[in-house]
Design an enzyme around this catalytic site. Structure first.
Site, mmCIF file in Angstrom:
data_model
loop_
_atom_site.group_PDB
_atom_site.id
_atom_site.type_symbol
_atom_site.label_atom_id
_atom_site.label_comp_id
_atom_site.label_asym_id
_atom_site.label_seq_id
_atom_site.Cartn_x
_atom_site.Cartn_y
_atom_site.Cartn_z
ATOM 1 N N ASP A 1 -5.941 -30.197 21.140
ATOM 2 C CA ASP A 1 -6.360 -31.066 20.037
ATOM 3 C C ASP A 1 -5.248 -31.050 18.994
ATOM 4 O OD1 ASP A 1 -7.709 -32.666 18.309
ATOM 5 O OD2 ASP A 1 -9.491 -31.399 18.152
ATOM 6 N N ILE A 2 -4.272 -31.959 19.168
ATOM 7 C CA ILE A 2 -3.083 -31.960 18.313
ATOM 8 C C ILE A 2 -3.013 -33.200 17.418
ATOM 9 C CG2 ILE A 2 -1.825 -30.527 19.959
ATOM 10 C CD1 ILE A 2 -0.305 -33.069 20.829
ATOM 11 N N LYS A 3 -3.741 -34.259 17.778
ATOM 12 C CA LYS A 3 -3.826 -35.500 16.981
ATOM 13 C C LYS A 3 -2.465 -35.981 16.500
ATOM 14 C CE LYS A 3 -8.606 -34.892 15.433
ATOM 15 N NZ LYS A 3 -8.901 -33.539 15.952
ATOM 16 N N ARG A 4 -1.492 -35.994 17.386
ATOM 17 C CA ARG A 4 -0.159 -36.457 17.011
ATOM 18 C C ARG A 4 -0.129 -37.985 16.938
ATOM 19 N NH1 ARG A 4 0.046 -31.615 15.784
ATOM 20 N NH2 ARG A 4 1.680 -30.205 16.524
#
Length: 308
Positions: A103-106
């Site tokens: 879950d990095i939401k880049r």
């Protein structure tokens, strides 16, 4: 990797992903004491406590869940030591044959987006050698910059047969400030969903695309609409439990085959021992409380799907 995720969901009869989003306040005192004795009340000590906490939960649940979702910010707050704990967590989950959703939401463009994609999903070239960086199986991606931000991830997903979940309609209360805005009579989140469906058609597994969507559990009626818009996209559904979502609210996120969605619970599972219904386990058996929370969540979801 989407094929593996689907098969593990079917084998475990559990469309569940455990969010490994640890805060130090979730970690039982006996784990923190031991970590601080070894490494001091330092960033290294905090990271060690987080890692040991995670390990206990993974050991207690890996045989009944298909996937985990570590949120990288919870590790980055402890600096380099925390990032190392993130990497140890990813590697240990993969040893247990769990699917790992980073879950990095880049969300960026050009070489920056390429670097994010390579670092988290692919291999980086170092001279004549190539190495995996974090090596998650899926990542979460912010689509705000359009196709320029998605295409580099799509390229790596194709090369590595890995996947991503694109933010479409998130579960937070203020999400509507942007996501609900109407453009030619259509909400922005629906337009994003249509792009997810378009992008995903070029990245198909056996039944579902490598490219999925994030749609919050707090908006079940929207989920029903978006399920039709993205029939081949797996939907990652945050907001179960602690944010109010229940199995009966989520049936529309699933297709007629009972597949098509995977539901995330984070503190509702990893901090279950703090909840009234699980207090009998106590802090020493926090991981057993987490396992029971998974079992209860699985029963809730499967009953809801069966009665859809």
């Amino acid at each position: 990797m989407i094929n593996k995720l689907v098969k593990k969901i079917e084998a475990n009869k559990a469309p569940i992903v455990v969010g490994l989003d640890p805060m130090l306040s979730y970690v039982p005192e006996h784990i923190k004491v031991k970590a601080f004795e070894e490494k001091g009340e330092t960033l290294a000590g905090a990271a060690e406590a987080i890692w040991q906490f995670n390990k206990g939960i993974i050991d207690a649940t890996y045989d009944i869940i298909p996937a985990v979702k570590p949120q990288i910010a919870m590790y980055e707050q402890f600096g380099v030591e925390g990032v190392m704990a993130f990497k140890k967590t990813v590697d240990y989950c993969k040893e247990k044959d769990l699917v790992v959703i980073g879950d990095i939401k880049r969300g960026d463009i050009g070489s920056t987006s390429e670097a994010y994609a390579v670092g988290h999903l692919g291999k980086v070239q170092v001279g004549n050698n190539s190495f995996y960086g974090f090596n998650e199986d899926f990542v979460t991606v912010n689509p705000y910059l359009g196709s320029d931000g998605i295409t580099p991830f799509t390229k790596v997903c194709k090369e590595e047969k890995k996947g991503m979940f694109i933010l479409v309609k998130t579960s937070n209360p203020s999400s509507g400030e942007f996501q609900d805005q109407l453009i030619d009579g259509k909400p922005l989140y629906q337009m994003v969903a249509e792009k997810v469906d378009e992008w995903g058609q070029d990245c198909m597994g056996d039944s579902y695309s490598y490219i999925g969507a994030v749609v919050g559990a707090t908006y079940p009626e929207i989920g029903k609409v978006l399920r039709d818009v993205m029939p081949k996209a797996y939907i990652l559904v945050p907001g179960y439990g602690a944010q109010g979502g229940k199995g009966a609210d989520l049936v529309h996120y699933f297709n007629k085959d009972g597949l098509g969605a995977i539901v995330n619970s984070s503190r509702g599972i990893i901090a279950a021992y703090k909840q009234e219904q699980y207090t009998a386990f106590g802090p020493e058996c926090y991981a057993d409380a987490s396992r029971q929370a998974v079992i209860n969540m699985r029963e809730d979801l499967m009953n809801a799907i069966a009665n859809k």
